[in-house]
Design an enzyme around this catalytic site. Sequence first.
Site, PDB file in Angstrom:
ATOM      1  N   GLY A  89     -41.765  -9.973 -12.690  1.00  0.00           N
ATOM      2  CA  GLY A  89     -41.189  -9.183 -11.594  1.00  0.00           C
ATOM      3  C   GLY A  89     -40.428  -8.199 -11.881  1.00  0.00           C
ATOM      4  O   GLY A  89     -39.604  -8.117 -13.028  1.00  0.00           O
ATOM      5  N   LYS A 112     -35.968   2.828 -11.663  1.00  0.00           N
ATOM      6  CA  LYS A 112     -35.693   1.817 -12.671  1.00  0.00           C
ATOM      7  C   LYS A 112     -34.056   1.834 -12.970  1.00  0.00           C
ATOM      8  O   LYS A 112     -33.710   2.939 -13.588  1.00  0.00           O
ATOM      9  CB  LYS A 112     -36.597   2.102 -13.769  1.00  0.00           C
ATOM     10  CG  LYS A 112     -36.757   1.057 -14.688  1.00  0.00           C
ATOM     11  CD  LYS A 112     -38.002   1.418 -15.537  1.00  0.00           C
ATOM     12  CE  LYS A 112     -37.643   0.595 -17.002  1.00  0.00           C
ATOM     13  NZ  LYS A 112     -38.498   0.787 -18.044  1.00  0.00           N
ATOM     14  N   GLY A 125     -29.811  -5.932 -13.679  1.00  0.00           N
ATOM     15  CA  GLY A 125     -30.613  -5.219 -12.831  1.00  0.00           C
ATOM     16  C   GLY A 125     -30.363  -3.576 -13.349  1.00  0.00           C
ATOM     17  O   GLY A 125     -30.759  -2.788 -12.447  1.00  0.00           O
ATOM     18  N   ARG A 182     -50.103  -4.462 -12.546  1.00  0.00           N
ATOM     19  CA  ARG A 182     -50.384  -4.782 -14.150  1.00  0.00           C
ATOM     20  C   ARG A 182     -51.255  -6.099 -14.253  1.00  0.00           C
ATOM     21  O   ARG A 182     -51.581  -6.747 -13.280  1.00  0.00           O
ATOM     22  CB  ARG A 182     -48.913  -5.467 -14.615  1.00  0.00           C
ATOM     23  CG  ARG A 182     -47.877  -4.510 -14.544  1.00  0.00           C
ATOM     24  CD  ARG A 182     -46.368  -4.975 -14.067  1.00  0.00           C
ATOM     25  NE  ARG A 182     -45.305  -4.058 -13.523  1.00  0.00           N
ATOM     26  CZ  ARG A 182     -44.657  -3.501 -14.454  1.00  0.00           C
ATOM     27  NH1 ARG A 182     -44.656  -3.952 -15.650  1.00  0.00           N
ATOM     28  NH2 ARG A 182     -43.660  -2.790 -13.844  1.00  0.00           N
ATOM     29  N   ASP A 250     -47.904  -8.036 -18.887  1.00  0.00           N
ATOM     30  CA  ASP A 250     -46.939  -7.368 -17.979  1.00  0.00           C
ATOM     31  C   ASP A 250     -46.767  -6.014 -17.949  1.00  0.00           C
ATOM     32  O   ASP A 250     -46.484  -5.515 -17.034  1.00  0.00           O
ATOM     33  CB  ASP A 250     -45.734  -8.058 -17.475  1.00  0.00           C
ATOM     34  CG  ASP A 250     -44.910  -8.261 -18.791  1.00  0.00           C
ATOM     35  OD1 ASP A 250     -45.206  -8.840 -19.814  1.00  0.00           O
ATOM     36  OD2 ASP A 250     -43.824  -7.910 -18.849  1.00  0.00           O
TER      37      ASP A 250
HETATM   38  P1  AMP Z   1     -39.563  -5.765 -20.366  1.00  0.00           P
HETATM   39  O1  AMP Z   1     -39.263  -6.310 -21.527  1.00  0.00           O
HETATM   40  O2  AMP Z   1     -39.052  -4.385 -19.956  1.00  0.00           O
HETATM   41  O3  AMP Z   1     -41.164  -5.517 -20.024  1.00  0.00           O
HETATM   42  O4  AMP Z   1     -38.947  -6.568 -19.138  1.00  0.00           O
HETATM   43  C1  AMP Z   1     -39.532  -8.009 -19.029  1.00  0.00           C
HETATM   44  C2  AMP Z   1     -38.995  -8.593 -17.735  1.00  0.00           C
HETATM   45  O5  AMP Z   1     -37.497  -8.656 -17.744  1.00  0.00           O
HETATM   46  C3  AMP Z   1     -39.354  -7.795 -16.776  1.00  0.00           C
HETATM   47  O6  AMP Z   1     -39.501  -8.833 -15.515  1.00  0.00           O
HETATM   48  C4  AMP Z   1     -38.020  -6.893 -16.135  1.00  0.00           C
HETATM   49  O7  AMP Z   1     -38.058  -6.581 -14.809  1.00  0.00           O
HETATM   50  C5  AMP Z   1     -37.020  -7.787 -16.662  1.00  0.00           C
HETATM   51  N1  AMP Z   1     -35.978  -7.035 -17.124  1.00  0.00           N
HETATM   52  C6  AMP Z   1     -35.817  -6.262 -18.044  1.00  0.00           C
HETATM   53  N2  AMP Z   1     -34.367  -5.774 -18.197  1.00  0.00           N
HETATM   54  C7  AMP Z   1     -33.709  -6.380 -17.229  1.00  0.00           C
HETATM   55  C8  AMP Z   1     -32.558  -6.098 -16.498  1.00  0.00           C
HETATM   56  N3  AMP Z   1     -31.467  -5.174 -17.368  1.00  0.00           N
HETATM   57  N4  AMP Z   1     -32.242  -6.759 -15.523  1.00  0.00           N
HETATM   58  C9  AMP Z   1     -33.054  -7.491 -14.793  1.00  0.00           C
HETATM   59  N5  AMP Z   1     -34.383  -7.802 -15.165  1.00  0.00           N
HETATM   60  C10 AMP Z   1     -34.738  -7.199 -16.505  1.00  0.00           C
HETATM   61 MG    MG Z   2     -42.077  -4.319 -18.735  1.00  0.00          MG
END
Ligand code: AMP
Ligand code: MG
Length: 491
Positions: A89, A112, A125, A182, A250
Site C-alpha cells: 500500500g 509522494k 512516510g 497495480r 506492486d
Molecule cells: P517500493 O520499494 O518503493 O516499491 O515500496 C515498497 C513498499 O514500501 C510500498 O508499500 C511503499 O509505499 C513502502 N515504502 C517505501 N518507502 C517508504 C517510506 N519511506 N515510508 C513508508 N513506506 C514506504
Molecule cells: Mg513501489
Amino acid sequence: MKKEFFKLSNSYAKLPKVFYEKIKPKPVKNPRLIHFNINLSKELNIDPNIINEENGKLIFSGNIIPKGANPIAMAYAGHQFGNFVPQLGDGRAILLGELFAKNGERYDLQLKGSGRTAFSRNGDGRSPLGPVIREYLISESLHYLGINSTRSLAIVSTGEDVFREKRMPGGVLTRIASSHIRIGTFEFFSYKNDIKSLKALADYTLKRHFKNTPKKNPYKFLLKNVLKSQAELISKWMSVGFIHGVMNTDNTTISGETIDFGPCAFMDQYNPHQVFSYIDEGGRYSYINQGKIIFWNLAKFAESLLPILSDNTKESKKHAMECLEVFPSYFEKRWLNEMKKKIGLSKHEKEDHVILNEFFEILRTNNLDFTLSFRKLSKYLTEVNDDYFCKNVRDKKKLNSWVSKWKKRLSKENLSFTNLSEKMENTNPLYIPRNHIVERIIESSVSKNDFTEMKRFLKVIQKPFSEDSLTTEYAVSPKKDEIVPFTFCGT
Ligand code: AMP
Ligand code: MG
C-alpha cells in the site's frame, strides 16, 4: 475561501473503504517549490497562477489541501523479488484526487513523501530529495522518448531531514498517473478472497482505462489488454537500454505506465546482463530478463483474476491460459519491431533477427555504448566513414561485412539512404539520462542546493532526438572514472 486552481474529482475514494485509508498529508516544516512542470500543468488544465501564489505552491508540499480533495492512501499487495507480501500500500504517498486533462482523460494527482499512512509499516512516510529528483528526471525523460510513464509535476524540498544511511534533506514529488492501479492491487483482494472487491476493482479499472469493453468475458478482455500494454512498454524500455531495476508486481501498472523509479538506470555499454540495483544480487531484474519477468508478473495478474474470469474454475484457468500462452510470441514480435526500427527496418524479412543479433554481438564484444551505437549507425548511410565505430571496433573486417549485409537488407525498404538515416535519427535518441549525469545532478542539487544543472538538463531531455552543439557533453558515454555502476534503493 480557498482559491480553486484546478477541479478535482474523487472516483477512487468512492470505492469501498477496504480500498484505501482516508488520510491527509502531513505538513512539512519549510516547504520550497524547487521545480514545477509548466508544460504538464497546462495539459492538466491547472491555473498557471498556482505557482505565483503561496496558497497554490503549498499544495505541492501537502501543507494545504486543495479544494475538492478527498485524500487517501491506496491499499495493495505485491510480489517483491518473487515473494508475496499481502499488505503493502501507499506507505508514503497520498492521492489528493483526480484531474481531467485537456485530452479528456482522468489523471491521479498524488503526493509522494507526504507522511506516514496506515501502510507505512516501519517507514517514515518521507522521501529524500535525491530520489525525488531521480524520479522527476527519468520519468520525464521516458515521456519525451515516447515511452508511457507516470509524470512528475512538482519537486518540493521540505526543510526537514530524513534518515537513510545518513541524514539527508527531504523532498516531496507530485506524481501524475493515468491511475495508480497495480497488479498488486488485484493481488490484494484476490489473496483475501474478497471476490466482491476484486470484481469492483476490475469493473472500476475497465471503466477508467478501456472503452468498448465487451459484455462477454470482460475480465478476460482486461487481462488481454494489460498483457498487450505491458509487452509494448517493456519492449520500448529495452529499445532505449532502460533497466527498471525493481519490477515487483506492486510496481507494475494496469495502465501500462512506467512507475517507481527507485534503482532504475539506462545502460551505457551494452551488456545484456547489466544490473544497477545494489540489492538485485541475483540479477532477477537485469536488462535481458525484463521480458521474462514481466511475463511472470502477468501470470500473477492472471492468477489474481481467476476467481472472476468465470464461475467455473476449469473455465477460468482455460481463459487465463489462452491469454498467457500467446504472450511470449507477442512480446518477441513487439521487441523485434522496436529493435528493427532502430536499424532502419520496417518490412519483414527472414534474416532480420540474424542481422540484429549480429549487431548486438558487435556491441557486446567491443563494449560499445548502446545509445551511441544505434545513433551513429545512421551515419553509415550518409557519410563514408564514422568515427565512432572506426575508433572502437577491433575487428573491422567483421564490422564491414555486417555493414554490407545490413545495407543490402536496407535496399529492400524502398527508401533512399538519406530518408532511412533521418528515420533512424528520429528513433534513436542522442540524449538519455545517463546514470553518471543523474548522480552528478542529484549531488549538486542536494548538497550544494544548486538546481541550475537540473533545470538545464530537463530542457535537454525534452528533445532527445535533436542534436544540439551546445549540449554535446550530455551525449557521450562516461569516462572510466565517471561510470556509476550501482543505484541504491534507499528511497
Ligand atoms: P517500493 O520499494 O518503493 O516499491 O515500496 C515498497 C513498499 O514500501 C510500498 O508499500 C511503499 O509505499 C513502502 N515504502 C517505501 N518507502 C517508504 C517510506 N519511506 N515510508 C513508508 N513506506 C514506504
Ligand atoms: Mg513501489
